[in-house]
Design a protein around this motif. Sequence first.
Motif, PDB file in Angstrom:
ATOM      1  N   PHE A 313       4.106 -11.112  -9.740  1.00  0.00           N
ATOM      2  CA  PHE A 313       3.944  -9.483  -8.959  1.00  0.00           C
ATOM      3  C   PHE A 313       2.594  -9.711  -8.624  1.00  0.00           C
ATOM      4  O   PHE A 313       1.567 -10.341  -8.950  1.00  0.00           O
ATOM      5  CB  PHE A 313       3.870  -7.911 -10.028  1.00  0.00           C
ATOM      6  N   THR A 315      -1.102  -8.133  -5.966  1.00  0.00           N
ATOM      7  CA  THR A 315      -1.253  -6.859  -4.509  1.00  0.00           C
ATOM      8  C   THR A 315      -3.154  -7.185  -4.760  1.00  0.00           C
ATOM      9  O   THR A 315      -2.895  -8.595  -4.694  1.00  0.00           O
ATOM     10  CB  THR A 315      -1.348  -6.013  -6.243  1.00  0.00           C
ATOM     11  N   TYR A 377       0.019   1.006 -11.194  1.00  0.00           N
ATOM     12  CA  TYR A 377       0.577  -0.129 -10.981  1.00  0.00           C
ATOM     13  C   TYR A 377       2.252   0.761 -11.655  1.00  0.00           C
ATOM     14  O   TYR A 377       2.283   0.615 -12.998  1.00  0.00           O
ATOM     15  CB  TYR A 377       0.170  -0.911 -10.713  1.00  0.00           C
ATOM     16  N   LEU A 379       6.231  -2.226 -12.426  1.00  0.00           N
ATOM     17  CA  LEU A 379       6.781  -3.057 -12.238  1.00  0.00           C
ATOM     18  C   LEU A 379       8.217  -2.882 -13.056  1.00  0.00           C
ATOM     19  O   LEU A 379       8.295  -2.846 -13.583  1.00  0.00           O
ATOM     20  CB  LEU A 379       5.568  -4.232 -13.380  1.00  0.00           C
ATOM     21  N   ASN A 391      12.185  -0.959  -0.966  1.00  0.00           N
ATOM     22  CA  ASN A 391      11.166  -0.506  -2.570  1.00  0.00           C
ATOM     23  C   ASN A 391      12.039  -0.683  -3.748  1.00  0.00           C
ATOM     24  O   ASN A 391      13.086   0.315  -3.797  1.00  0.00           O
ATOM     25  CB  ASN A 391      10.103   0.405  -2.226  1.00  0.00           C
ATOM     26  N   ALA A 400       4.104   4.692  -5.933  1.00  0.00           N
ATOM     27  CA  ALA A 400       3.512   3.786  -6.584  1.00  0.00           C
ATOM     28  C   ALA A 400       4.560   3.202  -5.828  1.00  0.00           C
ATOM     29  O   ALA A 400       5.687   3.345  -5.524  1.00  0.00           O
ATOM     30  CB  ALA A 400       2.930   3.632  -7.697  1.00  0.00           C
ATOM     31  N   THR A 401       4.708   1.578  -5.297  1.00  0.00           N
ATOM     32  CA  THR A 401       5.709   0.791  -4.683  1.00  0.00           C
ATOM     33  C   THR A 401       5.604  -0.699  -5.408  1.00  0.00           C
ATOM     34  O   THR A 401       4.964  -1.160  -5.437  1.00  0.00           O
ATOM     35  CB  THR A 401       6.045   0.791  -3.295  1.00  0.00           C
ATOM     36  N   ALA A 402       7.372  -1.314  -5.240  1.00  0.00           N
ATOM     37  CA  ALA A 402       7.029  -2.557  -5.736  1.00  0.00           C
ATOM     38  C   ALA A 402       7.799  -3.243  -4.449  1.00  0.00           C
ATOM     39  O   ALA A 402       9.040  -2.566  -4.660  1.00  0.00           O
ATOM     40  CB  ALA A 402       7.789  -2.711  -6.724  1.00  0.00           C
ATOM     41  N   TRP A 411       5.138  -7.561  -3.595  1.00  0.00           N
ATOM     42  CA  TRP A 411       3.982  -7.198  -4.279  1.00  0.00           C
ATOM     43  C   TRP A 411       3.648  -5.133  -4.392  1.00  0.00           C
ATOM     44  O   TRP A 411       5.016  -4.406  -3.858  1.00  0.00           O
ATOM     45  CB  TRP A 411       4.142  -6.940  -2.316  1.00  0.00           C
ATOM     46  N   LEU A 412       3.533  -5.475  -5.013  1.00  0.00           N
ATOM     47  CA  LEU A 412       2.504  -4.346  -5.857  1.00  0.00           C
ATOM     48  C   LEU A 412       2.144  -3.366  -4.559  1.00  0.00           C
ATOM     49  O   LEU A 412       0.898  -4.104  -4.453  1.00  0.00           O
ATOM     50  CB  LEU A 412       2.134  -3.519  -6.637  1.00  0.00           C
ATOM     51  N   GLU A 413       2.215  -1.902  -4.399  1.00  0.00           N
ATOM     52  CA  GLU A 413       1.481  -0.392  -4.105  1.00  0.00           C
ATOM     53  C   GLU A 413       0.661   0.042  -4.379  1.00  0.00           C
ATOM     54  O   GLU A 413       2.043   0.827  -5.656  1.00  0.00           O
ATOM     55  CB  GLU A 413       1.081  -0.133  -3.000  1.00  0.00           C
TER      56      GLU A 413
END
Length: 540
Positions: A313, A315, A377, A379, A391, A400-402, A411-413
């Motif tokens: 993961f 970011t 975040y 996961l 997503n 929150a997105t992954a 990629w984490l937001e």
Amino acid sequence: MGKISNKRQTNCVEHPAASYKKIFESVEELNEPIPAVITGVIPSWLGGSLLRMGPGLFEVGDEHFQHLFDGQALIHKFDLKNGQVTYYRKFIRTDAYVRAMTENRVVITEFGTAAYPDPCKNIFSRFFTYFRGIEVTDNCLVNIYPIGEDFYAVTETNYITKVDPDSLETLKKVDLCKYLSVNGVTAHPHTERDGTVYNIGNCFGKNMSLAYNIVKIPPVPKDKSDPIEKSQVLVQLPSSERLKPSYVHSFGMTDNYFVFVEQPVKINLLKFLSAWSFRGATYMDCFESNASMGTWFHLASKEPAGYLSSHKFRTSAFNLFHHINAYEDEGFIVVDLCTWKGHEFVYNYLYLANLKEEWEEVKKAAARAPQPEVRRYVLPLDIHREDQGKNLVSLSYTTATAVLDSDGTIWLEPEVLFSGPRQAFEFPQINYSKCCGKKYSFAYGLGLNHFIPDRIVKLNVQTKEIWVWQEEDSYPSEPLFVPSPGATQEDDGVLLSVVVKPGAQRPGSLLVLDARNLTELARAEVNTIIPITLHGMYKP
């Protein structure tokens, strides 16, 4: 004081009188506990000790300590018994402190203050002291926590100091390197209900490359021997750079996983090893920022312990000191953090010269510093190649997105839970016994206004509603949550904070707040200034 529902209303209070400087000034220890004057009503069930650690001596002889984490360790205790409160404090007799007192100078290099060889010695002995190797500080000013039946004051090196929580006497120095393969451990361990302690520190892994070890100290064995002697490395996590481990201050733990966030603030090991050969180098000189790496999240399972190498993961870059909480939900791990945006090291702004400036200068420096934000975040644990570009987060309550990239990384937001310009929610606490590693609603924190601690904040991490306690020219410390006996609600309890009000008749106090709405229940005031404290614990 009281409730503020709109999260943007962080009413930025000015501090032009600069009375906050008082919390960064030296004090003397006390010969005996002093009684406090109580206003309000302390709950009858609240009986025990609030123990706090922090710097208490900011200069020795003509030499001043430079950084917030350099002052010599002072242990504070508010005792609550039968409706009465006393306050007591003592310096911990570390080697750093005892030798400084004996020689009337800084003898051991601290986080941001260099120690120089004794000027009275001849030139040859001075020359050789430069090459004696690294003398690591044991100045345990950051936190205090129990291991088994004992209590240890700690910093972030391999030395921890056993103390008597009643008399505050220093008992012994313990070198963790004798029992564990770590260069040091954090001051923020996790503790299970049975007394098992987990912590993390960096170490030398395979082929002389750096790694991170999660260590386990068991509960008190049946034979009552010291649990530290039975401690072990549970699992090893790799470092993204071979000779530059990331600075690690805390980590996350759920029921089944450990969460380690590898941030772009790095320790340059070659600099570190050579620093002590050069006059005037400190720990702070060995940090550097990797502007290109961003931030990586690593997962390890608890039982059986193992590194999840298939889960990568990443970011954008942020500094991280304190995890709030982490928990598992429907195949995801939710991680709530107090972050500072960007890759520049926040500790660069915590030199005492900066913190003791006039208010307008403090504000200018904070405007240049990384900006604080509480973030969530998420996961995903189940990852399938065919989900690339989508997503993966399906939890209904978070934005929150992954997203799975073609290279297999995710990629984490984040979702932002709290944000105010130069207003940090830091030193977070939760109802630990009920909620550590579990889904939860409330976090309590110290509000930093341009790095100056001037409020206590409660944050509902689900609704983002906030409550604030604040008083003019008052500087609180990290609020510790103590649950009411038999409580069923998560926030049924009190918050304990040490508050300094420099202009008051009795400038130091223990503040007791109702954790539900941050209304004041009581305060116990003493006629002494109390310098800034960092972390601590409540001992029933």
